[in-house]
Write an enzyme that holds these catalytic residues in place. Structure first.
Site, PDB file in Angstrom:
ATOM      1  N   HIS A  60     -12.796 -22.155 -57.236  1.00  0.00           N
ATOM      2  CA  HIS A  60     -11.992 -22.020 -58.455  1.00  0.00           C
ATOM      3  C   HIS A  60     -10.647 -21.412 -58.080  1.00  0.00           C
ATOM      4  O   HIS A  60     -10.505 -20.773 -57.024  1.00  0.00           O
ATOM      5  CB  HIS A  60     -12.701 -21.118 -59.462  1.00  0.00           C
ATOM      6  CG  HIS A  60     -13.898 -21.735 -60.088  1.00  0.00           C
ATOM      7  ND1 HIS A  60     -14.485 -21.225 -61.215  1.00  0.00           N
ATOM      8  CD2 HIS A  60     -14.629 -22.833 -59.771  1.00  0.00           C
ATOM      9  CE1 HIS A  60     -15.520 -21.954 -61.569  1.00  0.00           C
ATOM     10  NE2 HIS A  60     -15.631 -22.944 -60.685  1.00  0.00           N
ATOM     11  N   GLU A  62      -9.027 -18.807 -59.081  1.00  0.00           N
ATOM     12  CA  GLU A  62      -9.012 -17.367 -58.835  1.00  0.00           C
ATOM     13  C   GLU A  62      -9.556 -17.036 -57.448  1.00  0.00           C
ATOM     14  O   GLU A  62      -8.957 -16.233 -56.718  1.00  0.00           O
ATOM     15  CB  GLU A  62      -9.880 -16.633 -59.884  1.00  0.00           C
ATOM     16  CG  GLU A  62      -9.433 -16.835 -61.302  1.00  0.00           C
ATOM     17  CD  GLU A  62     -10.127 -17.991 -62.008  1.00  0.00           C
ATOM     18  OE1 GLU A  62     -10.383 -17.870 -63.219  1.00  0.00           O
ATOM     19  OE2 GLU A  62     -10.406 -19.025 -61.361  1.00  0.00           O
ATOM     20  N   CYS A  90     -14.249 -17.268 -65.459  1.00  0.00           N
ATOM     21  CA  CYS A  90     -15.690 -17.401 -65.690  1.00  0.00           C
ATOM     22  C   CYS A  90     -16.410 -16.197 -65.078  1.00  0.00           C
ATOM     23  O   CYS A  90     -15.787 -15.316 -64.490  1.00  0.00           O
ATOM     24  CB  CYS A  90     -16.196 -18.699 -65.058  1.00  0.00           C
ATOM     25  SG  CYS A  90     -16.163 -18.689 -63.246  1.00  0.00           S
ATOM     26  N   CYS A  93     -15.877 -15.920 -61.179  1.00  0.00           N
ATOM     27  CA  CYS A  93     -14.546 -15.442 -60.816  1.00  0.00           C
ATOM     28  C   CYS A  93     -14.347 -13.988 -61.222  1.00  0.00           C
ATOM     29  O   CYS A  93     -13.721 -13.216 -60.495  1.00  0.00           O
ATOM     30  CB  CYS A  93     -13.486 -16.338 -61.437  1.00  0.00           C
ATOM     31  SG  CYS A  93     -13.500 -17.999 -60.717  1.00  0.00           S
TER      32      CYS A  93
END
Length: 170
Positions: A60, A62, A90, A93
């Site tokens: 992801h 991040e 999420c 993360c």
């Protein structure tokens, strides 16, 4: 945790840099989420969503920005840093943000399906110190600011998914 007041003039350039990263994700056929990590006014980490192309469910935006910053700074802990991300993080993360000891999180659009900063869950809502007579359960907390360039961040995601649906229909 309630949002902190923010100085959108100071946050806006960094969120625009995160939007540039999101555009790279879109261009790669990934969901357009981008992130940058800032220390002392300098962008030290950049990332965009790439779980499909990297064949990595943890890739992801991040996490990619945290990895980039960790390499740049030669440290897995990032105290004093601010992470700017175009979409509310999420659970995965958020956990990475906590473990990296990021001091501040700034995000654009809320994520009503998987957001872990108040939309679905509120992982940073566990305040340090005493809470209801018990010790807080999480050992690291960061200040959260939401809504910076939220309309632009949300519009990019909406346009991406509209384009994807149109392609599937044709």
């Amino acid at each position: 945790m309630p949002d902190s007041p923010h100085d959108s003039l100071a946050d806006t350039p960094y969120m625009r840099a995160a939007l540039e990263q999101a555009r790279l994700a879109w261009d790669a056929g990934e969901v357009p989420v981008g992130a940058v990590l800032v220390v002392n006014g300098e962008i030290v980490g950049r990332g965009y969503n790439q779980p499909i192309s990297a064949r990595d469910p943890s890739a992801h935006a991040e996490v990619m920005a945290l990895r980039d910053a960790g390499q740049y700074l030669a440290n897995y802990r990032l105290p004093g840093s601010t992470l700017y991300v175009t979409l509310e993080p999420c659970v995965m993360c958020s956990g990475a943000i906590m473990h990296a000891r990021v001091s501040r999180l700034v995000y654009g659009a809320r994520d009503p399906k998987t957001g872990a900063q108040g939309s679905v869950l509120d992982l940073f809502g566990e305040l340090p110190g005493q809470r209801f007579g018990q010790v807080a359960r999480l050992n690291h907390h960061c200040v959260v600011t939401s809504g910076v360039l939220a309309d632009e961040c949300g519009a990019m995601l909406s346009a991406f998914f509209a384009e994807r649906r149109a392609r599937l229909r044709s």
